[in-house]
Scaffold this motif. Structure first.
Motif, mmCIF file in Angstrom:
data_model
loop_
_atom_site.group_PDB
_atom_site.id
_atom_site.type_symbol
_atom_site.label_atom_id
_atom_site.label_comp_id
_atom_site.label_asym_id
_atom_site.label_seq_id
_atom_site.Cartn_x
_atom_site.Cartn_y
_atom_site.Cartn_z
ATOM 1 N N UNK A 132 0.772 -1.235 0.000
ATOM 2 C CA UNK A 132 0.000 0.000 0.000
ATOM 3 C C UNK A 132 0.803 1.285 0.000
ATOM 4 N N UNK A 133 2.113 1.193 0.070
ATOM 5 C CA UNK A 133 2.970 2.389 0.118
ATOM 6 C C UNK A 133 3.763 2.541 -1.179
ATOM 7 N N UNK A 134 3.939 3.785 -1.651
ATOM 8 C CA UNK A 134 4.791 3.980 -2.837
ATOM 9 C C UNK A 134 6.185 3.424 -2.575
ATOM 10 N N UNK A 135 6.765 2.828 -3.585
ATOM 11 C CA UNK A 135 8.081 2.207 -3.438
ATOM 12 C C UNK A 135 9.173 3.247 -3.660
ATOM 13 N N UNK A 136 9.955 3.481 -2.638
ATOM 14 C CA UNK A 136 11.097 4.382 -2.760
ATOM 15 C C UNK A 136 12.255 3.610 -3.383
ATOM 16 N N UNK A 137 13.274 4.324 -3.788
ATOM 17 C CA UNK A 137 14.462 3.672 -4.339
ATOM 18 C C UNK A 137 15.043 2.711 -3.302
ATOM 19 N N UNK A 138 15.042 3.109 -2.051
ATOM 20 C CA UNK A 138 15.554 2.263 -0.974
ATOM 21 C C UNK A 138 14.761 0.957 -0.835
ATOM 22 N N UNK A 139 13.489 1.018 -1.204
ATOM 23 C CA UNK A 139 12.601 -0.154 -1.091
ATOM 24 C C UNK A 139 12.305 -0.781 -2.450
ATOM 25 N N UNK A 140 13.275 -0.772 -3.348
ATOM 26 C CA UNK A 140 13.209 -1.411 -4.672
ATOM 27 C C UNK A 140 12.468 -0.603 -5.732
ATOM 28 N N UNK A 141 12.087 0.642 -5.463
ATOM 29 C CA UNK A 141 11.364 1.461 -6.431
ATOM 30 C C UNK A 141 12.311 2.243 -7.314
ATOM 31 N N UNK A 142 11.837 3.025 -8.209
ATOM 32 C CA UNK A 142 10.446 3.438 -8.358
ATOM 33 C C UNK A 142 9.547 2.375 -8.971
ATOM 34 N N UNK A 143 10.127 1.443 -9.738
ATOM 35 C CA UNK A 143 9.346 0.394 -10.386
ATOM 36 C C UNK A 143 10.071 -0.934 -10.190
ATOM 37 N N UNK A 144 9.304 -1.970 -9.877
ATOM 38 C CA UNK A 144 9.837 -3.303 -9.625
ATOM 39 C C UNK A 144 9.048 -4.284 -10.488
ATOM 40 N N UNK A 145 9.719 -5.033 -11.347
ATOM 41 C CA UNK A 145 9.053 -6.036 -12.181
ATOM 42 C C UNK A 145 8.686 -7.215 -11.277
ATOM 43 N N UNK A 146 7.389 -7.431 -11.115
ATOM 44 C CA UNK A 146 6.910 -8.484 -10.207
ATOM 45 C C UNK A 146 6.075 -9.515 -10.963
ATOM 46 N N UNK A 147 6.521 -10.751 -10.887
ATOM 47 C CA UNK A 147 5.757 -11.886 -11.398
ATOM 48 C C UNK A 147 4.850 -12.379 -10.268
ATOM 49 N N UNK A 148 3.717 -12.984 -10.599
ATOM 50 C CA UNK A 148 2.863 -13.563 -9.562
ATOM 51 C C UNK A 148 3.419 -14.922 -9.123
ATOM 52 N N UNK A 149 4.522 -14.889 -8.391
ATOM 53 C CA UNK A 149 5.270 -16.101 -8.049
ATOM 54 C C UNK A 149 4.407 -17.202 -7.438
#
Length: 174
Positions: A132-149
């Motif tokens: 629910x929180x915007x992803x900062x660079x520190x938290x893998x942001x701004x964009x993270x390619x996520x597969x539905x593992x």
């Protein structure tokens, strides 16, 4: 003084209306300019752009493409995470991308090649939010390619993990 006959006036009015309508249609199909900080740039074999030969997106523009949510475990987190962002295929469709692969490039220039087929076979998202929180660079942001593992056991392999690039700021469609 120049005077138009009623039939000429009607034809001129219809022509003027058609020109305004065509301008409205063409501007509504164009990609808007970002108003906030650019978080993702898409370039390469695309036909819809908003900056020279590439397309720039801010957070709001990515959100306008629709938000998809994936709840999954990842190798990089200690708990189940809830990621949200646009489907990767929606971003490619927004820029009219043509190609069989995409190169996701991170802020540190790490890159991974991803088959476009993955975006249609799985609901791969370009996550902009985690829990629910915007992803900062520190938290893998701004964009993270996520597969539905957690949706498919075949996604738990090193090749898929290597395609799950974080801190993505560019996509190249060669």
């Amino acid at each position: 003084m120049f005077c138009l006959r009623p039939l000429q006036r009607k034809a001129l009015c219809m022509l003027y209306s058609a020109a305004i309508w065509a301008a409205m249609v063409s501007s509504s199909s164009a990609l808007e300019l970002p108003t906030g900080p650019v978080v993702l740039t898409v370039s390469g074999n695309i036909s819809t752009t908003n900056q020279d030969e590439h397309a720039e997106f801010d957070q709001a523009m990515l959100a306008e493409l629709g938000t998809h949510t994936t709840v999954t475990e990842t190798p990089w987190h200690d708990k189940t995470m809830t990621f949200s962002g646009p489907l990767a295929r929606s971003v490619l469709e927004a820029v009219d991308a043509e190609g069989e692969r995409v190169i996701a490039i991170a802020l540190n220039d790490y890159e991974a090649e991803i088959p476009v087929a993955d975006f249609y076979e799985y609901d791969v998202i370009l996550a902009t939010h985690a829990n629910g929180e915007p992803m900062s660079v520190r938290e893998h942001g701004p964009v993270f390619v996520i597969y539905p593992f957690d949706s498919d056991a075949d996604l738990h392999k090193e090749t898929i993990y290597s395609r799950s690039v974080w801190q993505v700021n560019r996509l190249l469609v060669p």
